[in-house]
Design a protein around this motif. Structure first.
Motif, PDB file in Angstrom:
ATOM      1  N   ASP A  13      48.162  84.403  20.548  1.00  0.00           N
ATOM      2  CA  ASP A  13      46.924  84.026  21.234  1.00  0.00           C
ATOM      3  C   ASP A  13      46.391  82.742  20.602  1.00  0.00           C
ATOM      4  OD1 ASP A  13      44.518  83.805  22.504  1.00  0.00           O
ATOM      5  OD2 ASP A  13      43.586  85.528  21.522  1.00  0.00           O
ATOM      6  N   ASN A  14      46.406  81.646  21.361  1.00  0.00           N
ATOM      7  CA  ASN A  14      45.931  80.355  20.858  1.00  0.00           C
ATOM      8  C   ASN A  14      44.574  79.977  21.435  1.00  0.00           C
ATOM      9  OD1 ASN A  14      48.288  79.320  19.183  1.00  0.00           O
ATOM     10  ND2 ASN A  14      49.330  79.774  21.117  1.00  0.00           N
ATOM     11  N   SER A  15      43.797  80.989  21.818  1.00  0.00           N
ATOM     12  CA  SER A  15      42.520  80.713  22.465  1.00  0.00           C
ATOM     13  C   SER A  15      41.509  80.067  21.532  1.00  0.00           C
ATOM     14  CB  SER A  15      41.935  82.010  23.028  1.00  0.00           C
ATOM     15  OG  SER A  15      41.729  82.957  21.986  1.00  0.00           O
ATOM     16  N   THR A  19      53.507  79.725  21.065  1.00  0.00           N
ATOM     17  CA  THR A  19      52.802  80.131  22.286  1.00  0.00           C
ATOM     18  C   THR A  19      52.880  81.627  22.538  1.00  0.00           C
ATOM     19  OG1 THR A  19      54.766  79.610  23.615  1.00  0.00           O
ATOM     20  CG2 THR A  19      53.114  77.878  23.372  1.00  0.00           C
ATOM     21  N   TRP A  28      41.978  77.427  19.737  1.00  0.00           N
ATOM     22  CA  TRP A  28      42.163  75.984  19.643  1.00  0.00           C
ATOM     23  C   TRP A  28      41.508  75.269  20.814  1.00  0.00           C
ATOM     24  CZ3 TRP A  28      43.741  74.950  15.005  1.00  0.00           C
ATOM     25  CH2 TRP A  28      44.627  75.806  14.345  1.00  0.00           C
ATOM     26  N   LEU A  73      51.047  74.317  28.696  1.00  0.00           N
ATOM     27  CA  LEU A  73      51.312  74.484  27.272  1.00  0.00           C
ATOM     28  C   LEU A  73      52.701  75.053  27.013  1.00  0.00           C
ATOM     29  CD1 LEU A  73      50.310  74.437  24.330  1.00  0.00           C
ATOM     30  CD2 LEU A  73      49.243  76.658  24.728  1.00  0.00           C
ATOM     31  N   HIS A 131      43.435  74.984  24.247  1.00  0.00           N
ATOM     32  CA  HIS A 131      43.740  76.166  25.059  1.00  0.00           C
ATOM     33  C   HIS A 131      42.907  76.143  26.336  1.00  0.00           C
ATOM     34  CE1 HIS A 131      45.078  80.240  25.838  1.00  0.00           C
ATOM     35  NE2 HIS A 131      43.830  80.577  26.097  1.00  0.00           N
ATOM     36  N   GLU A 132      43.564  76.317  27.459  1.00  0.00           N
ATOM     37  CA  GLU A 132      42.924  76.358  28.780  1.00  0.00           C
ATOM     38  C   GLU A 132      42.199  75.064  29.126  1.00  0.00           C
ATOM     39  OE1 GLU A 132      40.477  79.827  29.003  1.00  0.00           O
ATOM     40  OE2 GLU A 132      42.162  81.214  29.036  1.00  0.00           O
TER      41      GLU A 132
END
Length: 406
Positions: free
Chosen positions: A101-103, A98, A105, A116, A108-109
């Motif tokens: 930047d896991n944006s 974490t 996937w 998370l 994410h959000e």
């Protein structure tokens, strides 16, 4: 008859524009979900199952090589079985860090319960009645997985690894089963992820890699590195540069992962366009028939014009102009009708979509200027070809024979 010929071209052009625009809208919507649900590029080992060491391929080196990329995130991935009570679910277990930047996937959000960051900590099961009960690592489940297991926040689940070799378990500490506590649930509205994905922290995901032993932790082994490109449609350019510098690695783009679906979309689009073009072709035969009737009924007038000095080319040009005018008017009306319907569909909020398409609020429409131009040009060419035979027939009329029986 001329009016019906114009209407035939109008309907054919309008149908082509509307259908291709709606199909283009669905294609755009689906590609958007693909790009939101997975990385644009995955950097993998020669053997993707075994993974590779971040000590051998440092992230900084990759960031330097990929100048037009962002969101670098190492990950592990493996097929496991999750058990909760009597319920089982086969899932794709993803391990992420974490801190990165896991944006890219799908989860994410899209967390609907918990958060998370909770997967980084150990938790006690919520319904545990034992005061000294051990705590376990957190896990985030897709909404579909949680529903299949009947699991909620705070529930204890067990992961079974079908990939663990017996020798690795006995001699090097490999993992067959491990217990987790559900600390978060995500809903991405993408069926593949919601019903098949579970997320743990990177160190936990590594324990379910084949032939796990503590050496993998020391060497920072991962299944791959996820990268998002600044321009996802030009991701092939990034791959070509990386192959020259990192020949020992494999690369999978979002296009590769969805190649069968993308090909099916293109094939369906072109097939539907070819079928609907038959409507225009029928209209062309109508134009040709209408003009042949005109040639027959106006035979005397044609012969009179020939006798007054008009050449065969002049007569042919006159009938070609008539056919082109019919086609032009039909195309113009069809373009106006098609674009009008597409605009109404694009702005409409009153179209009820099926419940299982809850992520789509209405018929998606994508305006395609290039395709519209191709449709209009092809339709005009067909109408001109349809007028060619009547024009040649009229131009070959013998003036003396036409006037003799008038």
């Amino acid at each position: 008859m001329t009016v019906f010929s114009i209407l035939g071209v109008t309907l054919g052009v309008a149908a082509l524009i509307i259908v291709l625009s709606v199909m283009g809208g669905f294609e755009q919507d689906l590609k958007g979900k693909m790009l939101r649900g997975q990385p644009h590029l995955e950097i993998l080992a020669e053997n993707p199952i075994l993974g590779f060491s971040l000590n051998d391929v440092p992230l900084d080196q990759l960031k330097t090589a990929i100048r037009d990329g962002h969101g670098f995130s190492p990950f592990t991935q493996g097929d496991v079985v999750i058990k909760q009570g009597k319920h089982l679910a086969a899932v794709n277990l993803v391990g992420v860090d974490t801190k990165f930047d896991n944006s890219m996937w799908a989860f994410h959000e899209t967390v609907v319960d918990g958060d998370l960051e909770s997967i980084n900590e150990n938790h006690r099961p919520l319904l545990s009645l034992e005061e000294n009960r051990s705590s376990f690592p957190g896990i985030m489940l897709g909404e579909g997985v949680a529903g299949q297991l009947g699991a909620d926040l705070g529930d204890e689940v067990t992961i079974l690894s079908p990939q663990a070799a017996s020798g690795a378990v006995l001699f090097s500490g490999g993992t067959i089963t491990r217990t987790y506590v559900v600390t978060a649930i995500f809903r991405s509205r993408i069926f593949t992820y919601d019903s098949k994905w579970a997320v743990v922290r990177l160190e936990e995901g590594r324990k379910f890699m084949p032939d796990y032993d503590p050496y993998l932790d020391i060497e920072n082994f991962v299944t791959g590195i996820a990268v998002n490109a600044d321009d996802p449609y030009d991701v092939d350019g990034i791959v070509s540069r990386l192959k020259a510098q990192f020949g020992q690695l494999n690369f999978r783009t979002w296009k590769d992962a969805n190649s069968a679906l993308l090909f099916a979309l293109q094939l369906e689009k072109y097939t539907m366009g070819a079928i609907l073009m038959l409507i225009v072709l029928v209209a062309v035969f109508s134009i040709s028939g209408t003009m042949m009737m005109t040639v027959f009924h106006k035979k005397t007038q044609v012969c009179l014009m020939r006798s007054l000095g008009m050449t065969q080319k002049d007569i042919a040009r006159l009938y070609m102009f008539q056919g082109g005018t019919i086609g032009f008017l039909g195309i113009l009306l069809g373009l106006a009708l098609g674009l009008g319907v597409c605009f109404i569909l694009h702005e409409s909020r009153y179209i009820d979509m099926p419940a299982n398409l809850n992520s789509i609020r209405g018929l998606p429409v994508k305006f395609l200027p290039f395709e519209y131009a191709v449709i209009c040009i092809m339709a005009f060419m067909l109408t001109v070809l349809g007028a060619l035979y009547p024009a040649l027939t009229a131009s070959r009329q013998n003036p003396s024979s036409g006037l003799r029986y008038s």
